[in-house]
Design a protein around this motif. Structure first.
Motif, short mmCIF file in Angstrom:
data_model
loop_
_atom_site.label_atom_id
_atom_site.label_comp_id
_atom_site.label_asym_id
_atom_site.label_seq_id
_atom_site.Cartn_x
_atom_site.Cartn_y
_atom_site.Cartn_z
N VAL A 20 111.12 -10.39 6.61
CA VAL A 20 110.27 -11.15 7.52
C VAL A 20 109.17 -10.26 8.07
N ASP A 21 109.53 -9.07 8.50
CA ASP A 21 108.55 -8.12 9.06
C ASP A 21 107.48 -7.78 8.02
N LEU A 22 107.92 -7.47 6.82
CA LEU A 22 106.96 -7.12 5.75
C LEU A 22 106.10 -8.33 5.39
N GLY A 23 106.69 -9.51 5.38
CA GLY A 23 105.92 -10.73 5.08
C GLY A 23 104.84 -10.97 6.12
N GLN A 24 105.17 -10.76 7.39
CA GLN A 24 104.18 -10.93 8.46
C GLN A 24 103.04 -9.94 8.31
N LYS A 25 103.38 -8.70 8.04
CA LYS A 25 102.35 -7.66 7.88
C LYS A 25 101.47 -7.96 6.66
N GLU A 26 102.08 -8.44 5.59
CA GLU A 26 101.32 -8.77 4.38
C GLU A 26 100.39 -9.95 4.62
N ARG A 27 100.90 -10.97 5.33
CA ARG A 27 100.05 -12.13 5.64
C ARG A 27 98.88 -11.73 6.55
N ALA A 28 99.12 -10.84 7.49
CA ALA A 28 98.05 -10.37 8.37
C ALA A 28 96.98 -9.65 7.55
N LEU A 29 97.41 -8.84 6.60
CA LEU A 29 96.47 -8.13 5.74
C LEU A 29 95.69 -9.11 4.86
N GLN A 30 96.37 -10.11 4.34
CA GLN A 30 95.69 -11.13 3.54
C GLN A 30 94.70 -11.92 4.39
N GLY A 31 95.05 -12.16 5.66
CA GLY A 31 94.13 -12.84 6.59
C GLY A 31 92.86 -12.03 6.80
N GLU A 32 93.02 -10.72 6.93
CA GLU A 32 91.85 -9.85 7.08
C GLU A 32 90.98 -9.91 5.83
N LEU A 33 91.61 -9.90 4.67
CA LEU A 33 90.87 -9.98 3.41
C LEU A 33 90.09 -11.30 3.33
N GLN A 34 90.71 -12.40 3.69
CA GLN A 34 90.04 -13.70 3.65
C GLN A 34 88.88 -13.75 4.65
N ALA A 35 89.08 -13.15 5.81
CA ALA A 35 88.00 -13.12 6.81
C ALA A 35 86.80 -12.34 6.28
N ILE A 36 87.07 -11.23 5.63
CA ILE A 36 85.98 -10.43 5.06
C ILE A 36 85.29 -11.19 3.94
N GLN A 37 86.08 -11.88 3.09
CA GLN A 37 85.50 -12.65 2.00
C GLN A 37 84.60 -13.76 2.53
N GLN A 38 84.98 -14.37 3.64
CA GLN A 38 84.17 -15.43 4.23
C GLN A 38 82.86 -14.88 4.80
N ARG A 39 82.90 -13.67 5.33
CA ARG A 39 81.69 -13.06 5.92
C ARG A 39 80.92 -12.22 4.92
N ALA A 40 81.40 -12.11 3.70
CA ALA A 40 80.82 -11.19 2.71
C ALA A 40 79.33 -11.43 2.48
N SER A 41 78.87 -12.67 2.45
CA SER A 41 77.45 -12.95 2.17
C SER A 41 76.55 -12.45 3.29
N ALA A 42 77.08 -12.32 4.50
CA ALA A 42 76.28 -11.85 5.64
C ALA A 42 76.43 -10.35 5.86
N MET A 43 77.22 -9.68 5.05
CA MET A 43 77.47 -8.25 5.25
C MET A 43 76.61 -7.43 4.31
N THR A 44 76.28 -6.21 4.77
CA THR A 44 75.53 -5.28 3.92
C THR A 44 76.49 -4.64 2.92
N GLN A 45 75.92 -3.99 1.93
CA GLN A 45 76.73 -3.31 0.93
C GLN A 45 77.59 -2.23 1.58
N ALA A 46 77.06 -1.50 2.52
CA ALA A 46 77.80 -0.44 3.22
C ALA A 46 78.96 -1.04 4.03
N GLU A 47 78.73 -2.18 4.66
CA GLU A 47 79.79 -2.84 5.44
C GLU A 47 80.90 -3.34 4.50
#
Length: 193
Positions: free
Chosen positions: A71-98
């Protein structure tokens, strides 16, 4: 968890295939047989494990710890996947360095999660090894104590799943006696804590 059962079974079989005491009389004792002057009994390792409360409690404890770790590992993995999805959603507004910085951060967090997972699993494995040793010691100490009265030269471990004993005569089976004694001692230790 199946491997846990087999690991305990191996430990238990070694704990039971035991000891060399000289007989003091000519009678074999309750449930014992005499072969070439040796007093021999056996314990069914499968039955002992399935009925020894210490083993049942330890098995349940490790199942719970394993579940909580998942359960603990699943929560941590889902949180990491959430961060990835958030970055993917903002990717078009981000610079290459970001994007590169975010990618490096996610990779670092992924490696940390993997290291954390390995560390927790290793800790659980170490705890399990300690419990296996405690199981072995409990059984060995109990057999030694019982043997002071019965003077068996061999207490063999029998398992239907295989092992060194291909056949065991039920008349020399002391499994139930061992289970009752071990459970009684374990209950006394448990209430004494």
């Amino acid at each position: 968890m199946k491997n846990l059962h087999y690991a305990w079974l191996v430990v238990l079989t070694f704990a039971i295939a035991y000891l060399y005491f000289k007989p003091t009389g000519s009678s074999a004792g309750i449930g014992a047989t005499i072969t070439d002057g040796k007093r021999i009994v056996f314990v069914n390792s499968d039955s002992l494990l399935n009925n020894y409360q210490f083993y049942k409690d330890a098995q349940k404890e490790f199942e719970n710890k394993g579940y909580r770790l998942q359960v603990d590992l699943g929560q941590k993995e889902r949180a990491l996947q959430g961060e990835l999805q958030a970055i993917q959603q903002r990717a078009s507004a981000m610079t290459q360095a970001e994007l590169q910085a975010a990618d490096m951060t996610l990779k670092k967090k992924g490696a940390e999660l993997q290291q954390y997972s390995q560390q927790k699993q290793a800790e659980l494995g170490q705890e399990q090894a300690k419990k296996n040793e405690e199981l072995y010691n409990n059984i060995r100490e109990y057999i030694t104590k019982v043997n002071k009265e019965n003077k068996y030269e061999f207490v063999l471990g029998y398992s239907k799943l295989g092992g060194g004993i291909l056949f065991a005569d039920a008349s020399v089976d002391v499994t139930q006696k061992m289970i009752e004694g071990l459970n009684k001692e374990y209950a006394a230790k448990k209430t004494g804590k």
